[in-house]
Design a protein around this motif. Structure first.
Motif, PDB file in Angstrom:
ATOM      1  N   ALA A  71       0.822  -1.220   0.000  1.00 31.04           N
ATOM      2  CA  ALA A  71       0.000   0.000   0.000  1.00 31.04           C
ATOM      3  C   ALA A  71       0.852   1.265   0.000  1.00 31.04           C
ATOM      4  N   LYS A  72       2.095   1.170   0.503  1.00 28.33           N
ATOM      5  CA  LYS A  72       2.986   2.325   0.530  1.00 28.33           C
ATOM      6  C   LYS A  72       3.413   2.742  -0.879  1.00 28.33           C
ATOM      7  N   LEU A  73       3.299   1.803  -1.824  1.00 30.31           N
ATOM      8  CA  LEU A  73       3.691   2.074  -3.205  1.00 30.31           C
ATOM      9  C   LEU A  73       2.488   2.068  -4.141  1.00 30.31           C
ATOM     10  N   TYR A  74       1.318   2.358  -3.579  1.00 31.92           N
ATOM     11  CA  TYR A  74       0.089   2.434  -4.371  1.00 31.92           C
ATOM     12  C   TYR A  74       0.216   3.600  -5.357  1.00 31.92           C
ATOM     13  N   PRO A  75      -0.092   3.412  -6.633  1.00 36.68           N
ATOM     14  CA  PRO A  75       0.049   4.500  -7.604  1.00 36.68           C
ATOM     15  C   PRO A  75      -0.822   5.706  -7.250  1.00 36.68           C
ATOM     16  N   GLU A  76      -0.281   6.894  -7.474  1.00 39.24           N
ATOM     17  CA  GLU A  76      -0.985   8.128  -7.105  1.00 39.24           C
ATOM     18  C   GLU A  76      -2.041   8.524  -8.128  1.00 39.24           C
ATOM     19  N   HIS A  77      -1.803   8.194  -9.382  1.00 42.04           N
ATOM     20  CA  HIS A  77      -2.720   8.614 -10.450  1.00 42.04           C
ATOM     21  C   HIS A  77      -3.519   7.413 -10.951  1.00 42.04           C
ATOM     22  N   THR A  78      -4.740   7.293 -10.459  1.00 43.02           N
ATOM     23  CA  THR A  78      -5.612   6.191 -10.873  1.00 43.02           C
ATOM     24  C   THR A  78      -6.963   6.726 -11.308  1.00 43.02           C
ATOM     25  N   LEU A  79      -7.661   5.920 -12.096  1.00 42.80           N
ATOM     26  CA  LEU A  79      -8.977   6.283 -12.612  1.00 42.80           C
ATOM     27  C   LEU A  79      -9.984   5.190 -12.278  1.00 42.80           C
ATOM     28  N   PRO A  80     -11.279   5.506 -12.263  1.00 43.80           N
ATOM     29  CA  PRO A  80     -12.292   4.459 -12.126  1.00 43.80           C
ATOM     30  C   PRO A  80     -12.148   3.448 -13.261  1.00 43.80           C
ATOM     31  N   THR A  81     -12.532   2.215 -13.003  1.00 46.70           N
ATOM     32  CA  THR A  81     -12.334   1.160 -14.006  1.00 46.70           C
ATOM     33  C   THR A  81     -13.011   1.472 -15.332  1.00 46.70           C
ATOM     34  N   ASN A  82     -14.184   2.105 -15.297  1.00 44.55           N
ATOM     35  CA  ASN A  82     -14.873   2.454 -16.540  1.00 44.55           C
ATOM     36  C   ASN A  82     -14.073   3.441 -17.376  1.00 44.55           C
ATOM     37  N   GLU A  83     -13.369   4.353 -16.707  1.00 48.10           N
ATOM     38  CA  GLU A  83     -12.571   5.337 -17.429  1.00 48.10           C
ATOM     39  C   GLU A  83     -11.320   4.696 -18.021  1.00 48.10           C
ATOM     40  N   VAL A  84     -10.746   3.726 -17.309  1.00 46.19           N
ATOM     41  CA  VAL A  84      -9.614   2.989 -17.864  1.00 46.19           C
ATOM     42  C   VAL A  84     -10.062   2.239 -19.107  1.00 46.19           C
ATOM     43  N   ARG A  85     -11.240   1.693 -19.047  1.00 45.12           N
ATOM     44  CA  ARG A  85     -11.774   0.952 -20.192  1.00 45.12           C
ATOM     45  C   ARG A  85     -12.048   1.879 -21.371  1.00 45.12           C
ATOM     46  N   ALA A  86     -12.529   3.082 -21.079  1.00 42.26           N
ATOM     47  CA  ALA A  86     -12.881   4.021 -22.147  1.00 42.26           C
ATOM     48  C   ALA A  86     -11.663   4.729 -22.733  1.00 42.26           C
ATOM     49  N   ALA A  87     -10.732   5.131 -21.863  1.00 41.33           N
ATOM     50  CA  ALA A  87      -9.600   5.934 -22.323  1.00 41.33           C
ATOM     51  C   ALA A  87      -8.307   5.137 -22.464  1.00 41.33           C
ATOM     52  N   GLY A  88      -8.296   3.914 -21.939  1.00 40.40           N
ATOM     53  CA  GLY A  88      -7.077   3.119 -21.973  1.00 40.40           C
ATOM     54  C   GLY A  88      -6.951   2.287 -23.240  1.00 40.40           C
TER      55      GLY A  88
END
Length: 254
Positions: A71-88
């Motif tokens: 958890a100490k190395l959890y990425p700072e920039h994340t998106l909701p899963t739907n947005e990852v699906r749409a923009a990724g």
């Protein structure tokens, strides 16, 4: 259990008393030093097994040490899963094991405290595993591979590709449909089901992490975007094994 045993030492004393009492009651004139040594050895063996099974003192463990560290190395920039699906980017995956009728057992024989010195017998660890549907690993070491497979209770083939490393994802009770990635996120889309196990691989060459000092966030989600589970794992480059081989040759002067 805790009311019966305040600590491992208490159980050891009880076993020792029972051993000694048993010897004197059954053979009052024949109890020897070797008999007592045998009792002590039995107590020590039981204490070692208990050390593997549970903490020495009653305690509440909210989360495993591994997950707390991750958890100490959890990425700072994340998106909701739907947005990852749409923009990724949708990336290919390969299914290397699939059993839609697989039912997760509540206990495996190799989790017993007598198996391999109790290496996989820790109760808290198995409770943690049972709470999750998604697990990730690499084929980057025999010891790590064995520990991972024994912990999740599923065996599957692994491939050491020197220039195109695989990331292995074990998914329980979910039929995987698609995989998407954006930044340090990987979103596995699947439909929940009562039974089943599926092991898929994706290529690390298809990943483009933007935070190299952070872990990859791997998420299991429904097609509607609801997260079912997640796990964290470091990013390893596609040529991991090739670099290992070069280091090995450099170290031996080859």
């Amino acid at each position: 259990m805790h009311r019966f045993r305040a600590g491992i030492g208490s159980l050891g004393i009880i076993v020792l008393i029972c051993c000694i009492g048993g010897f004197f009651l059954s053979r009052p004139a024949a109890a020897t030093r070797s008999d007592l040594d045998g009792c002590c050895a039995t107590v020590e063996k039981l204490e070692r097994r208990l050390d593997k099974l549970e903490p020495k003192k009653p305690m509440t463990i909210p989360e495993s040490e591994e997950r707390l560290e991750a958890a100490k190395l959890y990425p700072e920039h994340t998106l909701p899963t739907n947005e990852v699906r749409a923009a990724g980017t949708q990336i290919p995956f390969r299914t290397i094991k699939e059993d839609p009728s697989y039912k997760r057992p509540i206990y495996h024989e190799h989790w017993h405290s007598t198996y391999w010195g109790g290496r996989w017998s820790n109760i808290a660890s198995h409770v943690d595993t049972a709470l999750h549907r998604l697990f990730a690993t690499y084929d980057i070491g025999l010891s790590g591979e064995m520990t991972f497979k024994e912990q999740v209770g599923v065996d599957f083939p692994m491939f050491q590709n020197p220039t195109d490393l695989d990331l292995y994802l074990v998914v329980f009770q979910t039929a995987v449909i698609d995989v998407y990635t954006k930044g340090n996120q990987i979103v596995v889309i699947g439909r929940p089901q009562r039974l089943g196990v599926q092991v898929i691989t994706i290529k690390t060459s298809d990943l483009r992490p933007v935070e190299p000092d952070k872990l990859l966030l791997v998420q299991l989600a429904t097609p509607e975007g609801d997260e079912l589970d997640y796990t964290l794992i470091s990013y390893e480059p596609p040529d991991f094994w090739q670099k290992q081989e070069k280091r090995s040759k450099a170290g031996t002067g080859g």
